[in-house]
Design an enzyme around this catalytic site. Structure first.
Site, PDB file in Angstrom:
ATOM      1  N   TYR A  59     -17.421 169.100  -9.487  1.00  0.00           N
ATOM      2  CA  TYR A  59     -18.216 167.876  -9.412  1.00  0.00           C
ATOM      3  C   TYR A  59     -17.362 166.693  -8.967  1.00  0.00           C
ATOM      4  O   TYR A  59     -16.530 166.191  -9.730  1.00  0.00           O
ATOM      5  CB  TYR A  59     -18.870 167.565 -10.752  1.00  0.00           C
ATOM      6  CG  TYR A  59     -19.758 168.658 -11.292  1.00  0.00           C
ATOM      7  CD1 TYR A  59     -20.240 169.677 -10.468  1.00  0.00           C
ATOM      8  CD2 TYR A  59     -20.130 168.683 -12.626  1.00  0.00           C
ATOM      9  CE1 TYR A  59     -21.057 170.676 -10.970  1.00  0.00           C
ATOM     10  CE2 TYR A  59     -20.949 169.675 -13.134  1.00  0.00           C
ATOM     11  CZ  TYR A  59     -21.404 170.676 -12.298  1.00  0.00           C
ATOM     12  OH  TYR A  59     -22.215 171.669 -12.798  1.00  0.00           O
ATOM     13  N   HIS A 125     -17.554 179.349 -12.987  1.00  0.00           N
ATOM     14  CA  HIS A 125     -18.640 178.651 -12.296  1.00  0.00           C
ATOM     15  C   HIS A 125     -19.446 179.592 -11.403  1.00  0.00           C
ATOM     16  O   HIS A 125     -20.671 179.482 -11.312  1.00  0.00           O
ATOM     17  CB  HIS A 125     -18.062 177.485 -11.483  1.00  0.00           C
ATOM     18  CG  HIS A 125     -19.025 176.396 -11.218  1.00  0.00           C
ATOM     19  ND1 HIS A 125     -18.636 175.123 -10.864  1.00  0.00           N
ATOM     20  CD2 HIS A 125     -20.381 176.348 -11.244  1.00  0.00           C
ATOM     21  CE1 HIS A 125     -19.695 174.361 -10.686  1.00  0.00           C
ATOM     22  NE2 HIS A 125     -20.769 175.084 -10.913  1.00  0.00           N
ATOM     23  N   PRO A 205     -33.129 171.518 -15.334  1.00  0.00           N
ATOM     24  CA  PRO A 205     -34.358 171.871 -16.063  1.00  0.00           C
ATOM     25  C   PRO A 205     -35.572 171.074 -15.604  1.00  0.00           C
ATOM     26  O   PRO A 205     -36.700 171.416 -15.962  1.00  0.00           O
ATOM     27  CB  PRO A 205     -33.998 171.555 -17.516  1.00  0.00           C
ATOM     28  CG  PRO A 205     -33.000 170.446 -17.409  1.00  0.00           C
ATOM     29  CD  PRO A 205     -32.180 170.790 -16.181  1.00  0.00           C
ATOM     30  N   LEU A 206     -35.319 170.025 -14.814  1.00  0.00           N
ATOM     31  CA  LEU A 206     -36.417 169.233 -14.258  1.00  0.00           C
ATOM     32  C   LEU A 206     -36.559 169.441 -12.756  1.00  0.00           C
ATOM     33  O   LEU A 206     -37.131 168.609 -12.057  1.00  0.00           O
ATOM     34  CB  LEU A 206     -36.200 167.747 -14.576  1.00  0.00           C
ATOM     35  CG  LEU A 206     -36.290 167.410 -16.072  1.00  0.00           C
ATOM     36  CD1 LEU A 206     -35.945 165.945 -16.318  1.00  0.00           C
ATOM     37  CD2 LEU A 206     -37.676 167.732 -16.619  1.00  0.00           C
ATOM     38  N   PHE A 210     -37.866 166.847  -9.484  1.00  0.00           N
ATOM     39  CA  PHE A 210     -39.204 167.155  -8.986  1.00  0.00           C
ATOM     40  C   PHE A 210     -40.215 167.204 -10.125  1.00  0.00           C
ATOM     41  O   PHE A 210     -41.291 166.599 -10.056  1.00  0.00           O
ATOM     42  CB  PHE A 210     -39.186 168.481  -8.226  1.00  0.00           C
ATOM     43  CG  PHE A 210     -40.546 168.921  -7.748  1.00  0.00           C
ATOM     44  CD1 PHE A 210     -41.094 168.372  -6.601  1.00  0.00           C
ATOM     45  CD2 PHE A 210     -41.268 169.875  -8.456  1.00  0.00           C
ATOM     46  CE1 PHE A 210     -42.352 168.755  -6.166  1.00  0.00           C
ATOM     47  CE2 PHE A 210     -42.518 170.274  -8.023  1.00  0.00           C
ATOM     48  CZ  PHE A 210     -43.068 169.715  -6.883  1.00  0.00           C
ATOM     49  N   GLY A 214     -40.232 162.590  -9.824  1.00  0.00           N
ATOM     50  CA  GLY A 214     -39.273 161.613  -9.334  1.00  0.00           C
ATOM     51  C   GLY A 214     -38.912 161.736  -7.876  1.00  0.00           C
ATOM     52  O   GLY A 214     -37.976 161.077  -7.412  1.00  0.00           O
TER      53      GLY A 214
END
Length: 341
Positions: A59, A125, A205-206, A210, A214
């Site tokens: 990241y 990862h 999880p969202l 979407f 959002g």
């Protein structure tokens, strides 16, 4: 009526049912968050009772781990720290490398950036398929014995790979994408987690905002936003997927919550061993997400939601991004293996 407990168990420790995925503070959805805003978000999450913070060497190519180290190191005893190894940048490209020496060096670098002596949960990862999973997990088990990490996790692996890894050393958690519109883990991974006593840590999880309603216009996303190049957000597929949202909005209105809270509550009701880690850069969205832990759903509502999203969404989760493909030691990535998370 299913009741959500105030804590869940991850790697033998109680954690708040919803953690914080920190990737978006450094990259993925446009420019990195302003330093002051990122600090406020992290400290705000800690003050609101979040006890799981999830980062990775990937990241921001170290930026995110450095951010968490700078902001959260003084509060290290108050939370569980999770990071990931096995993907890094080399010559401007992302590279999957699961060789033991690479994983050991990545861990040393992560400890320095995170300003800590030990990482509570350290994930592979992605599995480098040119290295036996037993060898990569064996290297991580060496890090456990050395006291540099406490527990081992795997990200985006099959149930068969999880079982092979678990035979070498207990796997505390599997991190995979799981949401109303990404349900692949239901095929076999969830059952394997239950049998082995591993938590399922659900990233995105969202549905990359979407399901939070959002993303009204995919074409308006920042040019650096990874969703601009994801199949589900492409013309045609995006409009197809938009049709899934109205029933979700209606059900949320009927229950006095937001679509994001309803989607997270559905996920929490799938099992006590499931811990979502939505990401955000805004305190208002953080508050909205955490409040989902208080949304109670009955079995009928969960079933209706599952059926609404049971048809395949338009487009795969991942696609090939020209010029940004990760290099891999060994054969090229399989379809869907390209990763930004």
């Amino acid at each position: 009526m299913t009741t959500i407990t105030t804590t869940r168990v991850l790697a033998g420790r109680p954690v708040f049912p919803i953690g914080l995925g920190c990737m978006s503070l450094s990259h993925g959805y446009g420019p990195a968050a302003d330093a002051a805003a990122a600090e406020a978000l992290l400290l705000g999450a800690l003050d609101r009772g979040v006890t799981l913070f999830d980062t990775a060497a990937l990241y921001g190519f170290g930026h995110n781990e450095e951010l968490l180290g700078r902001v959260l190191a003084p509060h290290r005893s108050r939370f569980m720290l999770a990071s990931k190894c096995g993907i890094f940048r080399e010559n401007g490209q992302r590279r999957i490398d699961g060789r033991p020496d690479t994983l050991r060096q990545t861990c040393e670098d992560a400890l320095r950036r995170l300003r800590t002596d030990v990482i509570d949960l350290y994930y592979l990862h992605r599995w480098d398929k040119s290295v036996p999973i037993e060898d990569s997990v064996g290297a991580l088990s060496d890090l456990v014995r050395a006291g540099k990490i406490r527990h081992i996790g795997l990200s985006e692996v099959s149930a068969a790979t999880l079982r092979r890894a678990h035979a070498v050393h207990p796997v505390a958690a599997v991190q995979s994408e799981y949401s109303l519109w990404s349900r692949e883990v239901e095929i076999a991974v969830l059952q394997a987690c239950r049998e082995l006593g591993a938590a399922l840590v659900a990233f995105s999880p969202l549905g990359r905002a979407f399901l939070a309603d959002g993303v009204p216009d995919a074409a308006a996303l920042d040019a650096a936003d990874l969703r601009r190049r994801m199949p589900r957000f492409q013309p045609g597929a995006f409009e197809h997927n938009q049709a899934l949202l109205e029933p979700l909005r209606q059900m949320a209105r009927e229950r006095g919550c937001t679509p994001a809270q309803l989607a997270l509550a559905w996920l929490l009701h799938q099992g006590e061993y499931i811990i979502p880690i939505p990401g955000t850069t805004r305190l208002a969205h953080l508050d909205e997400n955490l409040a989902a832990a208080g949304v109670q759903l009955d079995a009928e509502t969960c079933g209706v939601l599952a059926r609404l999203f049971s048809r395949d969404p338009g487009g795969n989760r991942y696609g090939t991004i020209p010029g940004v493909l990760m290099t891999l030691r060994g054969p090229p990535p399989a379809p869907g293996q390209f990763l930004t998370h």
